[in-house]
Enzyme design. Structure first.
Site, PDB file in Angstrom:
ATOM      1  N   HIS A 178       0.807  -1.217   0.000  1.00  0.00           N
ATOM      2  CA  HIS A 178       0.000   0.000   0.000  1.00  0.00           C
ATOM      3  C   HIS A 178       0.845   1.274   0.000  1.00  0.00           C
ATOM      4  O   HIS A 178       0.828   2.027   0.973  1.00  0.00           O
ATOM      5  CB  HIS A 178      -0.914   0.022   1.243  1.00  0.00           C
ATOM      6  CG  HIS A 178      -1.777  -1.185   1.390  1.00  0.00           C
ATOM      7  ND1 HIS A 178      -2.264  -1.622   2.608  1.00  0.00           N
ATOM      8  CD2 HIS A 178      -2.272  -2.053   0.475  1.00  0.00           C
ATOM      9  CE1 HIS A 178      -3.001  -2.705   2.428  1.00  0.00           C
ATOM     10  NE2 HIS A 178      -3.013  -2.998   1.150  1.00  0.00           N
TER      11      HIS A 178
HETATM   12  C1  LIG Z   1      -0.916  -7.754  -4.395  1.00  0.00           C
HETATM   13  C2  LIG Z   1      -1.693  -6.562  -3.912  1.00  0.00           C
HETATM   14  C3  LIG Z   1      -2.829  -6.757  -3.157  1.00  0.00           C
HETATM   15  C4  LIG Z   1      -3.552  -5.662  -2.696  1.00  0.00           C
HETATM   16  N1  LIG Z   1      -4.701  -5.879  -2.016  1.00  0.00           N
HETATM   17  C5  LIG Z   1      -5.442  -4.831  -1.623  1.00  0.00           C
HETATM   18  C6  LIG Z   1      -6.665  -5.044  -0.964  1.00  0.00           C
HETATM   19  O1  LIG Z   1      -7.069  -6.176  -0.754  1.00  0.00           O
HETATM   20  N2  LIG Z   1      -7.375  -3.966  -0.560  1.00  0.00           N
HETATM   21  C7  LIG Z   1      -6.921  -2.685  -0.765  1.00  0.00           C
HETATM   22  O2  LIG Z   1      -7.581  -1.747  -0.317  1.00  0.00           O
HETATM   23  N3  LIG Z   1      -5.762  -2.467  -1.404  1.00  0.00           N
HETATM   24  C8  LIG Z   1      -5.035  -3.498  -1.867  1.00  0.00           C
HETATM   25  N4  LIG Z   1      -3.889  -3.273  -2.557  1.00  0.00           N
HETATM   26  C9  LIG Z   1      -3.498  -1.876  -2.833  1.00  0.00           C
HETATM   27  C10 LIG Z   1      -4.422  -1.185  -3.837  1.00  0.00           C
HETATM   28  O3  LIG Z   1      -4.665  -1.998  -4.951  1.00  0.00           O
HETATM   29  C11 LIG Z   1      -3.780   0.141  -4.226  1.00  0.00           C
HETATM   30  O4  LIG Z   1      -3.643   0.906  -3.050  1.00  0.00           O
HETATM   31  C12 LIG Z   1      -4.580   0.937  -5.222  1.00  0.00           C
HETATM   32  O5  LIG Z   1      -4.870   0.212  -6.386  1.00  0.00           O
HETATM   33  C13 LIG Z   1      -3.797   2.196  -5.574  1.00  0.00           C
HETATM   34  O6  LIG Z   1      -4.576   2.971  -6.445  1.00  0.00           O
HETATM   35  P1  LIG Z   1      -3.880   4.050  -7.380  1.00  0.00           P
HETATM   36  O7  LIG Z   1      -4.921   4.616  -8.260  1.00  0.00           O
HETATM   37  O8  LIG Z   1      -3.084   4.964  -6.541  1.00  0.00           O
HETATM   38  O9  LIG Z   1      -2.796   3.236  -8.243  1.00  0.00           O
HETATM   39  P2  LIG Z   1      -2.960   1.950  -9.161  1.00  0.00           P
HETATM   40  O10 LIG Z   1      -4.240   1.243  -8.916  1.00  0.00           O
HETATM   41  O11 LIG Z   1      -1.708   1.199  -9.005  1.00  0.00           O
HETATM   42  O12 LIG Z   1      -3.017   2.580 -10.615  1.00  0.00           O
HETATM   43  C14 LIG Z   1      -1.973   3.330 -11.159  1.00  0.00           C
HETATM   44  C15 LIG Z   1      -1.866   3.024 -12.645  1.00  0.00           C
HETATM   45  O13 LIG Z   1      -1.066   4.036 -13.256  1.00  0.00           O
HETATM   46  C16 LIG Z   1      -0.272   3.450 -14.249  1.00  0.00           C
HETATM   47  N5  LIG Z   1       0.877   4.321 -14.516  1.00  0.00           N
HETATM   48  C17 LIG Z   1       1.959   4.533 -13.734  1.00  0.00           C
HETATM   49  N6  LIG Z   1       2.785   5.426 -14.337  1.00  0.00           N
HETATM   50  C18 LIG Z   1       2.194   5.767 -15.500  1.00  0.00           C
HETATM   51  C19 LIG Z   1       2.569   6.646 -16.547  1.00  0.00           C
HETATM   52  N7  LIG Z   1       3.708   7.360 -16.511  1.00  0.00           N
HETATM   53  N8  LIG Z   1       1.743   6.759 -17.624  1.00  0.00           N
HETATM   54  C20 LIG Z   1       0.585   6.035 -17.685  1.00  0.00           C
HETATM   55  N9  LIG Z   1       0.201   5.177 -16.706  1.00  0.00           N
HETATM   56  C21 LIG Z   1       0.994   5.067 -15.624  1.00  0.00           C
HETATM   57  C22 LIG Z   1       0.110   2.118 -13.650  1.00  0.00           C
HETATM   58  O14 LIG Z   1       0.490   1.215 -14.665  1.00  0.00           O
HETATM   59  C23 LIG Z   1      -1.182   1.709 -12.942  1.00  0.00           C
HETATM   60  O15 LIG Z   1      -1.975   0.928 -13.809  1.00  0.00           O
HETATM   61  C24 LIG Z   1      -3.126  -4.342  -3.008  1.00  0.00           C
HETATM   62  C25 LIG Z   1      -1.966  -4.151  -3.755  1.00  0.00           C
HETATM   63  C26 LIG Z   1      -1.252  -5.245  -4.208  1.00  0.00           C
HETATM   64  C27 LIG Z   1      -0.009  -5.024  -5.008  1.00  0.00           C
END
Ligand SMILES: Cc1cc2nc3c(=O)[nH]c(=O)nc-3n(C[C@H](O)[C@H](O)[C@H](O)COP(=O)(O)OP(=O)(O)OC[C@H]3O[C@@H](n4cnc5c(N)ncnc54)[C@H](O)[C@@H]3O)c2cc1C
Ligand code: SF4
Length: 641
Positions: A576
């Site tokens: 996270h």
């Molecule tokens: C194995 C695992 C299990 C988890 N389980 C849980 C759970 O059960 N419950 C929970 O609450 N959280 C869980 N999490 C954490 C949760 O999924 C994340 O906190 C959440 O998805 C983060 O959201 P976000 O929008 O910040 O980033 P993300 O969902 O990671 O999305 C960011 C996206 O931006 C893209 N990106 C990055 N840089 C660029 C760029 N320069 N140009 C274009 N695209 C780009 C990435 O490829 C990615 O697809 C888990 C994480 C992992 C790894």
């Protein structure tokens, strides 16, 4: 790999997973060359060379103590050397042995004979009674069809995960022209149908799942990279941000619109859209039931089945490797199809390079178009937009801002990760912990310690046990043989330690050092886990602590917190990352304001895990989604169509 490298691997593997014991099969009985080749084929071409180098270093390691290479030791000496290195060696040798153990265990358990030996058949808990259709087509535009050039829209969203997908849909729905740029490729149900879980890690995790923080200790910190972001491969656990946390953000930090009443409609909307529901009894694993039994026996106040975004979940237990039935309502199955229905366009395998500015106004994004497998840059895309929303996650959003020339003293600072570890316990009864929902039951102690425990049991084939079960060689293998009698849980610590994202010319670097105070709290979390497991009837609890491989009775449990363990001695992972562009009531307190607007710049917003001002004390995705909804609602008012 050369023949010599393969011979070293065979020698190491034979010492770590030898023939004999309850599971007669040894690694030497496997087609090691073919397995390694298949594993390596999932990595970039240079990986085989790196692997060869790593193995040659391993071969040289005993030179310092024994004056001989690993290959020149006898079988008994090899086993004894690895066992000593794992228990008494320095951090480096311990980590090397652990990495080797993980690799060998993964190879061992990928063999159907080993799987049969431990009773793993990969079947879901609830039998499938129908065929599952293919996922909705998001009509992603990808290379080679995606042509270089310039396009225009109202809002350009970078990243399609928990934050980005929400903004895309909420804005498309009210008529804004939205373009989503996503570095990862499209994911569909058929991608998750097979049994090769490691292949999926290679395709849908960033860096093949090998991303980690640097510091003491090194902490594995995996992230998704796909259309749908990390939600495609996460465990699905949904918690609303606890009210006490929101009160603190609103009242002590002075953030606007984040109090429990203000965010209630955002939580309601997200949970309704994702169909968030508690794990039902028919798919609750015995691993979850064991934790419930312990919590009931100890009279714990806050525990229960975990809530998840699912429709018709079969309990196949592979959520973190993509759902084979599209039951888990990740972003590519929920918010993104709705965004596309309302006219949003998704450009996949398109990596944003920098935000374009005119004066202090963001006016668009420049991106690289990537080739499918190699990720080579094959073209440039310019997106002109009235507003730009960064949702690339807590590591890449601050990196992108930095690369775009934006400066702020707090940019990339305040990295929180919820460090955690696995605790395993052995019971007399058969548990088959992998049967049922992977992460299904929680026990929480918010007020006192900020410790959250979740019954989690990944499929054995991904070698969770190598990190949680002690010993190497035949002793470790004997524990693996009794895997069906194990229960495991994951500790999630609300970290008081803080790291940062360092900006290098080659990419972001995650720096994180755990404080002694947090290491102590981790010991307390393990002790609490042990008490719960003994209350549930466990015979042994494995602690991951140096010099205390296991405890065998409740009276031994205090030993877990008796001494002080250094952070570098802990085997941790985290899932996270958050807080690196935190909201602040004033420019000097955060990178963005309470609406997610980047301080000092017009038309530039953040809507992902970076926004969180501190740890939410629970798995963060619902917090991120609610905050992204709040950002989107604000943008609905201010973006000119
Ligand atoms: C194995 C695992 C299990 C988890 N389980 C849980 C759970 O059960 N419950 C929970 O609450 N959280 C869980 N999490 C954490 C949760 O999924 C994340 O906190 C959440 O998805 C983060 O959201 P976000 O929008 O910040 O980033 P993300 O969902 O990671 O999305 C960011 C996206 O931006 C893209 N990106 C990055 N840089 C660029 C760029 N320069 N140009 C274009 N695209 C780009 C990435 O490829 C990615 O697809 C888990 C994480 C992992 C790894
Ligand atoms: S347990 Fe996870 S992977 Fe399996 S069907 Fe349910 S949501 Fe999908």
């Amino acid at each position: 790999m050369t023949l010599k490298d393969e011979a070293i691997l065979r020698a190491l593997a034979s010492a770590l997973f030898p023939r004999g014991g309850t599971l007669p099969l040894g690694v030497e009985d496997l087609a090691l060359g073919a397995i390694t080749e298949r594993l390596l084929s999932q990595f970039p071409p240079g990986m085989a060379r790196q692997m060869g180098r790593f193995l040659r270093v391993c071969n040289l390691l005993p030179l310092f103590q024994k004056g001989r290479t690993f290959m020149s030791l006898s079988e008994a000496e090899r086993a004894e050397y690895l066992s000593r290195a794992a228990q008494e060696g320095g951090t480096l040798s311990k980590n090397i042995v652990m990495a080797l153990n993980l690799l060998c265990e993964s190879m061992f358990l990928s063999d159907p004979r080993a799987q049969a030996g431990i009773g793993y058949d990969g079947a879901p808990m609830k039998a499938r009674t129908r065929e599952f259709p293919e996922s909705p087509d998001l009509h992603c535009q990808v290379s080679p069809d995606l042509q270089p050039g310039d396009v225009e829209c109202d809002v350009c969203v970078v990243g399609s995960g928990a934050g980005g997908a929400i903004v895309a849909r909420e804005l498309a729905e009210v008529g804004h022209k939205v373009i989503v740029l996503e570095e990862g490729g499209p994911a569909r149900r058929s991608d998750f149908d097979g049994t090769d879980l490691l292949e999926r890690v290679g395709r849908f995790y960033r860096g093949h799942g090998f991303t980690a923080t640097f510091g003491s200790p090194v902490i594995l910190l995996p992230m998704g990279c796909a259309v749908g972001g990390t939600t495609v491969v996460n465990s699905g656990t949904c918690f609303r941000t606890p009210e006490a946390v929101l009160h603190e953000w609103a009242e002590e930090r002075g953030l606007q619109g984040v109090g429990p009443e203000d965010l209630a409609r955002c939580f309601d909307r997200v949970e309704a859209e994702l169909h968030v529901e508690p794990v039902g009894d028919e798919i609750m694993s015995r691993n979850g039931r064991v934790l419930r039994r312990g919590a009931e026996a100890l009279g714990v106040k806050d525990h229960g089945p975990i809530r998840r975004p699912t429709r018709d979940c079969h309990g196949s237990g592979v959520c973190a490797f993509g759902c084979p039935t599209d039951a888990k309502q990740a972003m590519h199955l929920s918010y993104l199809p709705a965004a596309v229905r309302h006219g949003a366009a998704i450009f996949a395998r398109c990596r944003a390079k920098r935000v374009l500015f005119e004066g202090n106004q963001a006016v668009g994004v420049e991106a690289d178009i990537l080739a499918p497998a190699s990720k080579r840059v094959v073209g440039r895309l310019g997106v002109r937009a009235k507003s730009v929303v960064l949702a690339a996650g807590a590591i890449y959003t601050p990196f992108l801002l930095h690369k775009s020339g934006y400066h702020h003293a707090l940019l990339g600072r305040g990295l929180k990760i919820h460090p955690g570890c696995g605790v395993a316990a052995m019971f007399d009864e058969e548990i088959y912990g992998w049967k049922g929902v992977m992460q299904c039951y929680y026990v929480h102690d918010l007020e006192e310690k900020g410790i959250l425990l979740e019954a989690t049991f990944p499929p054995p084939i991904v070698t969770y046990s190598a990190g949680t079960l002690p010993f190497v060689g035949i002793e470790h293998k004997e524990l693996v043989a009794r895997y069906r009698q194990m229960a495991t849980l994951g500790v999630i610590l609300s970290d008081r330690s803080e790291g940062r994202v360092a900006f290098t010319p080659w990419g972001p670097l995650m720096l994180y050092g755990m404080t002694a105070e947090d290491a102590k709290r981790m010991q307390e979390a393990i002790e609490w886990s042990a008490r719960l497991y003994f209350a549930a009837g466990a015979k042994r609890v494995f602690t991951i602590l140096p010099g205390l491989e296991d405890v065998r009775s409740p009276s031994d449990v205090p030993k877990i917190t008796a001494g002080r363990v250094k952070p570098s001695q802990l085997k941790l992972s985290a899932y996270h990352p958050m807080g690196t562009c935190r909201m602040g009531a004033h420019p000097e307190e955060g990178v963005t304001d309470s609406a997610g607007r980047v301080w000092g710049v017009e038309n530039l917003f953040v809507a992902d895990a970076s926004l969180l001002p501190d740890t939410p004390h629970v798995n963060p995705q619902i917090t991120i989604m609610a905050l992204a909804t709040k950002v989107a609602f604000h943008l609905r008012e201010v973006v000119r169509s």
